[in-house]
Design a protein around this motif. Sequence first.
Motif, PDB file in Angstrom:
ATOM      1  N   LEU A  75      -3.662   6.879  -5.570  1.00  8.87           N
ATOM      2  CA  LEU A  75      -4.401   5.911  -6.385  1.00  8.87           C
ATOM      3  C   LEU A  75      -5.163   6.605  -7.519  1.00  8.87           C
ATOM      4  CD1 LEU A  75      -5.636   3.481  -3.598  1.00  8.87           C
ATOM      5  CD2 LEU A  75      -3.728   3.156  -5.194  1.00  8.87           C
ATOM      6  N   GLN A  76      -5.714   7.778  -7.254  1.00  6.23           N
ATOM      7  CA  GLN A  76      -6.394   8.536  -8.314  1.00  6.23           C
ATOM      8  C   GLN A  76      -5.401   9.005  -9.377  1.00  6.23           C
ATOM      9  OE1 GLN A  76      -8.314  11.507  -5.868  1.00  6.23           O
ATOM     10  NE2 GLN A  76     -10.238  10.348  -5.797  1.00  6.23           N
ATOM     11  N   ASP A  77      -4.249   9.477  -8.940  1.00  5.69           N
ATOM     12  CA  ASP A  77      -3.216   9.920  -9.887  1.00  5.69           C
ATOM     13  C   ASP A  77      -2.719   8.738 -10.731  1.00  5.69           C
ATOM     14  OD1 ASP A  77      -3.482  12.480  -8.863  1.00  5.69           O
ATOM     15  OD2 ASP A  77      -1.605  12.400  -7.699  1.00  5.69           O
ATOM     16  N   LEU A  78      -2.580   7.582 -10.111  1.00 12.17           N
ATOM     17  CA  LEU A  78      -2.189   6.382 -10.852  1.00 12.17           C
ATOM     18  C   LEU A  78      -3.255   6.048 -11.888  1.00 12.17           C
ATOM     19  CD1 LEU A  78      -0.505   3.887 -11.503  1.00 12.17           C
ATOM     20  CD2 LEU A  78      -1.580   2.752  -9.526  1.00 12.17           C
ATOM     21  N   GLY A  79      -4.520   6.094 -11.497  1.00 15.10           N
ATOM     22  CA  GLY A  79      -5.601   5.821 -12.449  1.00 15.10           C
ATOM     23  C   GLY A  79      -5.569   6.775 -13.631  1.00 15.10           C
ATOM     24  N   ALA A  80      -5.353   8.057 -13.363  1.00 14.93           N
ATOM     25  CA  ALA A  80      -5.272   9.052 -14.435  1.00 14.93           C
ATOM     26  C   ALA A  80      -4.074   8.769 -15.345  1.00 14.93           C
ATOM     27  CB  ALA A  80      -5.177  10.459 -13.842  1.00 14.93           C
ATOM     28  N   PHE A  81      -2.949   8.382 -14.751  1.00 13.85           N
ATOM     29  CA  PHE A  81      -1.750   8.053 -15.531  1.00 13.85           C
ATOM     30  C   PHE A  81      -2.013   6.843 -16.429  1.00 13.85           C
ATOM     31  CE2 PHE A  81       2.259   5.770 -16.087  1.00 13.85           C
ATOM     32  CZ  PHE A  81       3.088   6.773 -16.575  1.00 13.85           C
ATOM     33  N   LEU A  82      -2.660   5.821 -15.880  1.00 16.29           N
ATOM     34  CA  LEU A  82      -2.961   4.630 -16.677  1.00 16.29           C
ATOM     35  C   LEU A  82      -3.878   4.987 -17.845  1.00 16.29           C
ATOM     36  CD1 LEU A  82      -3.492   2.016 -13.810  1.00 16.29           C
ATOM     37  CD2 LEU A  82      -1.509   2.194 -15.344  1.00 16.29           C
ATOM     38  N   ASP A 108       9.971   4.022  -3.056  1.00 17.68           N
ATOM     39  CA  ASP A 108      11.063   3.081  -3.317  1.00 17.68           C
ATOM     40  C   ASP A 108      10.531   1.806  -3.973  1.00 17.68           C
ATOM     41  OD1 ASP A 108      13.055   4.726  -2.284  1.00 17.68           O
ATOM     42  OD2 ASP A 108      12.906   3.870  -0.281  1.00 17.68           O
ATOM     43  N   TYR A 109       9.480   1.245  -3.381  1.00 19.23           N
ATOM     44  CA  TYR A 109       8.907   0.000  -3.884  1.00 19.23           C
ATOM     45  C   TYR A 109       7.393   0.087  -3.862  1.00 19.23           C
ATOM     46  CZ  TYR A 109      13.529  -1.884  -3.098  1.00 19.23           C
ATOM     47  OH  TYR A 109      14.874  -2.099  -3.125  1.00 19.23           O
ATOM     48  N   PHE A 110       6.783  -0.411  -4.911  1.00 25.54           N
ATOM     49  CA  PHE A 110       5.336  -0.553  -4.974  1.00 25.54           C
ATOM     50  C   PHE A 110       5.096  -2.022  -5.304  1.00 25.54           C
ATOM     51  CE2 PHE A 110       1.331   1.940  -5.935  1.00 25.54           C
ATOM     52  CZ  PHE A 110       0.497   0.837  -6.081  1.00 25.54           C
ATOM     53  N   LEU A 111       4.810  -2.805  -4.267  1.00 29.82           N
ATOM     54  CA  LEU A 111       4.542  -4.227  -4.458  1.00 29.82           C
ATOM     55  C   LEU A 111       3.045  -4.425  -4.610  1.00 29.82           C
ATOM     56  CD1 LEU A 111       6.890  -5.880  -1.793  1.00 29.82           C
ATOM     57  CD2 LEU A 111       7.434  -5.076  -4.098  1.00 29.82           C
ATOM     58  N   PHE A 112       2.673  -5.345  -5.487  1.00 26.98           N
ATOM     59  CA  PHE A 112       1.253  -5.582  -5.708  1.00 26.98           C
ATOM     60  C   PHE A 112       0.986  -7.056  -5.979  1.00 26.98           C
ATOM     61  CE2 PHE A 112       3.101  -4.767  -9.820  1.00 26.98           C
ATOM     62  CZ  PHE A 112       2.492  -5.702 -10.657  1.00 26.98           C
ATOM     63  N   HIS A 113      -0.277  -7.405  -5.829  1.00 30.56           N
ATOM     64  CA  HIS A 113      -0.703  -8.782  -6.094  1.00 30.56           C
ATOM     65  C   HIS A 113      -2.126  -8.778  -6.614  1.00 30.56           C
ATOM     66  CE1 HIS A 113      -1.383 -13.053  -5.697  1.00 30.56           C
ATOM     67  NE2 HIS A 113      -2.502 -12.779  -5.053  1.00 30.56           N
ATOM     68  N   LEU A 130       3.880   0.344 -16.693  1.00 28.79           N
ATOM     69  CA  LEU A 130       3.318   1.685 -16.489  1.00 28.79           C
ATOM     70  C   LEU A 130       3.453   2.122 -15.037  1.00 28.79           C
ATOM     71  CD1 LEU A 130       0.180   1.496 -18.799  1.00 28.79           C
ATOM     72  CD2 LEU A 130       2.206   2.947 -19.105  1.00 28.79           C
ATOM     73  N   LEU A 131       3.185   1.216 -14.109  1.00 27.64           N
ATOM     74  CA  LEU A 131       3.333   1.531 -12.688  1.00 27.64           C
ATOM     75  C   LEU A 131       4.775   1.909 -12.377  1.00 27.64           C
ATOM     76  CD1 LEU A 131       2.239   1.674  -9.783  1.00 27.64           C
ATOM     77  CD2 LEU A 131       2.603  -0.811  -9.635  1.00 27.64           C
ATOM     78  N   ASP A 132       5.715   1.162 -12.924  1.00 26.43           N
ATOM     79  CA  ASP A 132       7.136   1.447 -12.719  1.00 26.43           C
ATOM     80  C   ASP A 132       7.466   2.853 -13.221  1.00 26.43           C
ATOM     81  OD1 ASP A 132       9.606   0.107 -11.755  1.00 26.43           O
ATOM     82  OD2 ASP A 132      10.297   0.557 -13.787  1.00 26.43           O
ATOM     83  N   SER A 133       6.948   3.215 -14.372  1.00 25.27           N
ATOM     84  CA  SER A 133       7.167   4.548 -14.923  1.00 25.27           C
ATOM     85  C   SER A 133       6.520   5.622 -14.041  1.00 25.27           C
ATOM     86  CB  SER A 133       6.604   4.605 -16.342  1.00 25.27           C
ATOM     87  OG  SER A 133       6.747   5.875 -16.891  1.00 25.27           O
ATOM     88  N   PHE A 134       5.305   5.365 -13.583  1.00 25.62           N
ATOM     89  CA  PHE A 134       4.574   6.311 -12.744  1.00 25.62           C
ATOM     90  C   PHE A 134       5.316   6.615 -11.446  1.00 25.62           C
ATOM     91  CE2 PHE A 134       1.516   6.833  -9.212  1.00 25.62           C
ATOM     92  CZ  PHE A 134       0.922   8.023  -9.585  1.00 25.62           C
ATOM     93  N   TYR A 138       6.932  10.129  -9.031  1.00 21.50           N
ATOM     94  CA  TYR A 138       5.804  10.507  -8.182  1.00 21.50           C
ATOM     95  C   TYR A 138       6.282  10.829  -6.774  1.00 21.50           C
ATOM     96  CZ  TYR A 138       1.093  10.686  -6.342  1.00 21.50           C
ATOM     97  OH  TYR A 138      -0.076  11.112  -5.771  1.00 21.50           O
ATOM     98  N   ARG A 139       5.692  11.839  -6.195  1.00 22.01           N
ATOM     99  CA  ARG A 139       5.948  12.185  -4.796  1.00 22.01           C
ATOM    100  C   ARG A 139       4.633  12.079  -4.042  1.00 22.01           C
ATOM    101  NH1 ARG A 139      11.023  14.654  -3.143  1.00 22.01           N
ATOM    102  NH2 ARG A 139      12.374  13.934  -4.792  1.00 22.01           N
ATOM    103  N   PHE A 140       4.637  11.285  -3.006  1.00 21.14           N
ATOM    104  CA  PHE A 140       3.480  11.158  -2.136  1.00 21.14           C
ATOM    105  C   PHE A 140       3.169  12.545  -1.582  1.00 21.14           C
ATOM    106  CE2 PHE A 140       1.386   9.269   1.722  1.00 21.14           C
ATOM    107  CZ  PHE A 140       0.453   8.502   1.041  1.00 21.14           C
ATOM    108  N   ALA A 141       1.892  12.850  -1.388  1.00 22.17           N
ATOM    109  CA  ALA A 141       1.457  14.210  -1.053  1.00 22.17           C
ATOM    110  C   ALA A 141       1.851  14.679   0.344  1.00 22.17           C
ATOM    111  CB  ALA A 141      -0.051  14.333  -1.233  1.00 22.17           C
TER     112      ALA A 141
END
Length: 159
Positions: A75-82, A108-113, A130-134, A138-141
């Motif tokens: 989530l932090q990496d996503l925030g930095a990417f955004l 594989d999938y990042f579903l959100f609401h 942007l999320l799709d690009s991220f 990305y590799r989970f740690a």
Amino acid sequence: MKEKLFLTITFAALTIVSVFSQSRALTFQEAEKQGIPFHKLDSLYKSAVHTDPALAVFKSPDQQAELLQAYVKLLQDLGAFLRANNFKWNTEARGANRIYMQPDGRIDYFLFHFPEGQLTPEKEQQFTQLLDSFIRNYRFAITAPEKFAQCSAVRYTDN
């Protein structure tokens, strides 16, 4: 006739493989429309944590702590990417997500609401792109012995 049937079957198989083999960022509603609702994905990916440890991928308290660290990092990496891509929330946005991952940490999938009214359609579209690009690279740690899913409520801000 056999050639046409073979081509149709081949095309259908390739379409199914491509739908299920690439990283995708989707709203829960969009995933449902595309025939990949979360309950279907939940049958293919084991829960990362569960009240019954036998049903979880990460069973021990140490594994669960490591999972939490990796999830916060995502989530932090996503925030930095955004931020790096000039995305601004302009307000606090609260929502939920469910992320489906391969054993090696690929998403594989990042579903959100987001509840109605949280984001404008344009802002949601920008976030989705942007999320799709991220998630494509990305590799989970942490890794796991099998495919897994992790979900949570989230709160996004510009801070």
